[in-house]
Design a protein around this motif. Structure first.
Motif, PDB file in Angstrom:
ATOM      1  N   ASP A 106       0.808  -1.227   0.000  1.00  0.00           N
ATOM      2  CA  ASP A 106       0.000   0.000   0.000  1.00  0.00           C
ATOM      3  C   ASP A 106       0.840   1.276   0.000  1.00  0.00           C
ATOM      4  N   VAL A 107       2.153   1.156  -0.161  1.00  0.00           N
ATOM      5  CA  VAL A 107       3.035   2.316  -0.060  1.00  0.00           C
ATOM      6  C   VAL A 107       2.733   3.336  -1.164  1.00  0.00           C
ATOM      7  N   SER A 108       2.599   4.586  -0.752  1.00  0.00           N
ATOM      8  CA  SER A 108       2.479   5.698  -1.697  1.00  0.00           C
ATOM      9  C   SER A 108       3.540   6.733  -1.356  1.00  0.00           C
ATOM     10  N   TYR A 109       4.029   7.413  -2.384  1.00  0.00           N
ATOM     11  CA  TYR A 109       5.077   8.416  -2.205  1.00  0.00           C
ATOM     12  C   TYR A 109       4.510   9.802  -2.475  1.00  0.00           C
ATOM     13  N   THR A 110       4.763  10.709  -1.544  1.00  0.00           N
ATOM     14  CA  THR A 110       4.315  12.096  -1.679  1.00  0.00           C
ATOM     15  C   THR A 110       5.355  12.895  -2.446  1.00  0.00           C
ATOM     16  N   THR A 111       4.937  13.536  -3.522  1.00  0.00           N
ATOM     17  CA  THR A 111       5.856  14.285  -4.369  1.00  0.00           C
ATOM     18  C   THR A 111       6.462  15.468  -3.620  1.00  0.00           C
ATOM     19  N   VAL A 112       7.759  15.662  -3.805  1.00  0.00           N
ATOM     20  CA  VAL A 112       8.434  16.865  -3.297  1.00  0.00           C
ATOM     21  C   VAL A 112       8.628  17.786  -4.495  1.00  0.00           C
ATOM     22  N   PRO A 113       7.764  18.781  -4.679  1.00  0.00           N
ATOM     23  CA  PRO A 113       7.732  19.558  -5.925  1.00  0.00           C
ATOM     24  C   PRO A 113       8.941  20.449  -6.155  1.00  0.00           C
ATOM     25  N   SER A 114       9.821  20.566  -5.166  1.00  0.00           N
ATOM     26  CA  SER A 114      11.002  21.415  -5.325  1.00  0.00           C
ATOM     27  C   SER A 114      12.135  20.728  -6.083  1.00  0.00           C
ATOM     28  N   MET A 115      12.050  19.422  -6.273  1.00  0.00           N
ATOM     29  CA  MET A 115      13.191  18.671  -6.804  1.00  0.00           C
ATOM     30  C   MET A 115      13.369  18.818  -8.308  1.00  0.00           C
ATOM     31  N   ALA A 116      12.293  19.062  -9.032  1.00  0.00           N
ATOM     32  CA  ALA A 116      12.351  19.191 -10.489  1.00  0.00           C
ATOM     33  C   ALA A 116      11.007  19.727 -10.949  1.00  0.00           C
ATOM     34  N   TYR A 117      10.883  19.959 -12.261  1.00  0.00           N
ATOM     35  CA  TYR A 117       9.569  20.287 -12.805  1.00  0.00           C
ATOM     36  C   TYR A 117       8.972  18.991 -13.330  1.00  0.00           C
ATOM     37  N   PHE A 118       7.818  18.622 -12.768  1.00  0.00           N
ATOM     38  CA  PHE A 118       7.217  17.322 -13.071  1.00  0.00           C
ATOM     39  C   PHE A 118       6.003  17.480 -13.989  1.00  0.00           C
ATOM     40  N   GLU A 119       5.995  16.694 -15.052  1.00  0.00           N
ATOM     41  CA  GLU A 119       4.829  16.583 -15.922  1.00  0.00           C
ATOM     42  C   GLU A 119       4.518  15.098 -16.090  1.00  0.00           C
ATOM     43  N   PHE A 120       3.349  14.805 -16.668  1.00  0.00           N
ATOM     44  CA  PHE A 120       2.919  13.411 -16.723  1.00  0.00           C
ATOM     45  C   PHE A 120       2.193  13.090 -18.029  1.00  0.00           C
ATOM     46  N   LEU A 121       2.429  11.865 -18.491  1.00  0.00           N
ATOM     47  CA  LEU A 121       1.693  11.310 -19.628  1.00  0.00           C
ATOM     48  C   LEU A 121       0.804  10.199 -19.098  1.00  0.00           C
ATOM     49  N   GLU A 122      -0.488  10.268 -19.403  1.00  0.00           N
ATOM     50  CA  GLU A 122      -1.384   9.228 -18.906  1.00  0.00           C
ATOM     51  C   GLU A 122      -1.093   7.914 -19.623  1.00  0.00           C
ATOM     52  N   TYR A 142       0.143   7.168 -14.687  1.00  0.00           N
ATOM     53  CA  TYR A 142       0.908   8.148 -15.456  1.00  0.00           C
ATOM     54  C   TYR A 142       2.376   7.734 -15.561  1.00  0.00           C
ATOM     55  N   GLU A 143       3.008   8.195 -16.636  1.00  0.00           N
ATOM     56  CA  GLU A 143       4.459   8.127 -16.751  1.00  0.00           C
ATOM     57  C   GLU A 143       5.020   9.515 -16.460  1.00  0.00           C
ATOM     58  N   PRO A 144       5.930   9.648 -15.486  1.00  0.00           N
ATOM     59  CA  PRO A 144       6.486  10.965 -15.168  1.00  0.00           C
ATOM     60  C   PRO A 144       7.480  11.445 -16.233  1.00  0.00           C
ATOM     61  N   VAL A 145       7.436  12.747 -16.472  1.00  0.00           N
ATOM     62  CA  VAL A 145       8.342  13.418 -17.402  1.00  0.00           C
ATOM     63  C   VAL A 145       8.988  14.555 -16.620  1.00  0.00           C
ATOM     64  N   VAL A 146      10.327  14.572 -16.535  1.00  0.00           N
ATOM     65  CA  VAL A 146      10.981  15.533 -15.655  1.00  0.00           C
ATOM     66  C   VAL A 146      11.858  16.517 -16.429  1.00  0.00           C
ATOM     67  N   THR A 147      11.887  17.735 -15.928  1.00  0.00           N
ATOM     68  CA  THR A 147      12.832  18.756 -16.369  1.00  0.00           C
ATOM     69  C   THR A 147      13.641  19.145 -15.139  1.00  0.00           C
TER      70      THR A 147
END
Length: 564
Positions: free
Chosen positions: A315-331, A360-365
């Motif tokens: 049941d593990v879920s990870y909370t995003t840390v939005p400061s690490m990169a710019y995150f976008e997603f492809l469904e 989603y698949e994460p896309v990072v900048t």
């Protein structure tokens, strides 16, 4: 980027975590603005040259991180700046307080976490090429070494020994000598922690001899290991050696971790995605110790934290840390495969706009020069913490097996094997590890699974019942999707699935092969599909028996229009 804070102050760490998850949208906007404005004059972003510019980012690349190479077959080199490395160290400081917040008594001892250095190389321009674990180990300096010493049982010099075998032996020896002071054990991945337990199974007698005599084995020659172990192995301790020997000679190794380290409160390792298949063995050896998976990240980018470390591994879920990169997603929608290619005109979704229950698949900048870089993972949105989304790691967005119209993803294969290995339990058998390939040497082609089996009973001779393994073959097939089952039953363009049982240690040989090609022992993940010819030769050379599915899986016409 993460603000400066005192990594030794747990309240400050938790306060920063609350702040960055609450301001997720504002932080993402500022991250993107900072990356683009800072790197506006790079060659990559300008697309043409009028004068000399930096190529991908405005800060010097101080290291190239080498990925494990077990997901895609070939290690990748990921640029990293000194500033980005500092951010990753701050990220680690963010999750460090979380176990202490939830697990009582954890602060009463130290951690026996197994890390291993990988030999680094250099590019022609003298940029170091290292694994992420090696970067972390080398980031320990005289100025911050007190943090390591306050947390870890094993001395830093042992963890940074370039000889993995000597390092593992001495880390275990330190942990056994200080067994009463160990409050937490673990390794980066579940698979690497199980390799340590297997190593203990092969060397416990020698370790006991060292403790009994107060003298380390002669084959431990590395200066760092000798120096580090000398701080612990100071005198003969026959009483401790007898205690350890008594536990290791018991018929079953069930709960051996808890028995050898009686004050341990948890086992820490990544257990999501393909690592989830190791959970039963961790629970078997752990004897009820909670298994915690603290963060999700990759060589490319650190992503999120598990703010509920005592949640069940599944049941593990990870909370995003939005400061690490710019995150976008492809469904990610698997049913698109039949009639639509999602890579054509994909819809890119911002971090705060993802929807619960969707994949989603994460896309990072990143600040280090990756622009809209696809990670290839599949994440499922499970909720939000403040305004930051939480994700469950599903697996790799990659077809691992395909013969005709069938497309079996890593998640599908893992779920099918999980169902099949339940048939082993009544016979005291366990699945140690597995991988797969497609065999096209005859028509029709068929799926091949390589299984390494073990027993819950110590030193029991493995004699699997052929009927049980044949039923395992059928259960895997019955668990796969309707396209596969249609190919088997109706179209007859897929042959019966085959399980090849390999000898004990076969997957260690496979790991050694990938390590010889630059993969880190700490970061190694068993590939769920093997295509490399040399790796296949290793697996084939270790086969001791093989079994085929004797039954045809079910499939009905109505399944053409519905998913199973």
């Amino acid at each position: 980027m993460l603000p400066k804070f005192d990594p030794a102050n747990h309240k400050a760490c938790l306060s920063v975590l609350e702040d960055v998850t609450t301001k997720a949208k504002q932080i993402q906007d500022s991250v993107l603005e900072a990356i683009l404005s800072r790197n506006a004059k790079t060659e990559y972003l300008r697309g043409f040259l009028k004068e000399r510019f930096d190529i991908i980012c405005d800060r010097p690349i101080t290291v190239l991180l080498v990925s494990s190479g077990t997901s895609g077959g070939v290690p990748k080199l990921i640029p990293l700046t000194a500033e980005d490395m500092e951010q990753r160290n701050l990220f680690v400081s963010l999750y460090r307080p979380l176990p202490f917040k939830h697990i009582k008594g954890l602060s009463e001892g130290k951690s026996l976490l197994f890390y291993f250095l990988t030999r680094e190389t250099e590019t022609v321009s003298r940029i170091p090429v290292r694994t992420m674990i090696t970067c972390v180990l080398k980031s320990v300096t005289p100025a911050n070494k007190f943090i390591w010493e306050r947390i870890q049982i094993s001395p830093h010099e042992i963890a940074t020994c370039p000889d993995t075998t000597q390092s593992m032996y001495c880390q275990l020896l330190c942990g056994l000598i200080q067994r009463g002071n160990v409050s937490r054990l673990g390794a980066p991945f579940a698979s690497s922690f199980l390799k340590v337990i297997n190593f203990l199974g092969d060397h416990w007698s020698e370790l006991c001899s060292n403790i009994r005599t107060g003298r380390v084995s002669d084959w431990i020659k590395d200066d760092q290991c000798v120096s580090g172990i000398s701080k612990f192995l100071t005198a003969p301790n026959p009483e401790l050696a007898s205690i350890i020997e008594r536990e290791c000679t018991k018929k079953s190794w069930e709960a051996v971790v808890r028995r050898l380290w009686p004050n341990a409160k948890c086992i820490e390792a990544v257990v999501t995605g393909s690592m989830s298949q190791y959970i039963p063995m961790l629970e078997f050896y752990g004897g009820g110790l909670p298994v915690i998976s603290l963060f999700y990240g990759s060589s490319e980018c650190l992503f999120g934290l598990n703010i509920n470390p005592l949640s069940k591994p599944c049941d593990v879920s990870y909370t995003t840390v939005p400061s690490m990169a710019y995150f976008e997603f492809l469904e990610v929608k698997k049913d698109q495969e039949a009639g639509h290619d999602p890579s054509v005109n994909p819809v890119v979704i911002d971090l705060v706009d993802v929807k619960i229950g969707h994949d989603y698949e994460p896309v990072v900048t990143t600040f280090s020069g990756l622009y809209r870089y696809r990670l290839g993972d599949v994440l499922r949105v499970t909720g939000f913490y403040n305004n930051a989304p939480q994700f469950h790691f599903v697996g790799r967005n990659k077809v691992v097996l395909s013969i005709d119209m069938d497309k079996t993803y890593e998640e599908d294969l893992l779920n099918a094997v999980t169902n099949a290995k339940l048939l082993l339990e009544p016979h005291d058998l366990v699945l140690i590890d597995f991988t797969s390939r497609v065999d096209f040497s005859s028509y029709p082609g068929h799926y091949v699974l390589y299984w390494e089996l073990g027993s819950k009973v110590k030193d029991k001779k493995l004699q699997p019942d052929p009927k049980v393994l044949e039923d395992c073959c059928f259960t895997v097939e019955e668990s796969l999707d309707s396209v596969y089952r249609k190919g088997r039953k109706n179209d007859k363009n897929i042959g019966p699935l085959e399980i090849k049982v390999v000898r004990r240690g076969a997957f260690d040989e496979l790991m050694n092969f990938f390590v010889s090609r630059g993969t880190s022992v700490s970061q190694y993940k068993t590939p769920r599909s093997v295509k490399n010819e040399e790796a296949l030769k290793i697996m084939e050379a270790t086969v001791v028996s093989n079994y085929f599915s004797r039954k045809i899986p079910s499939w009905e016409l109505h399944e053409l229009h519905s998913s199973r």
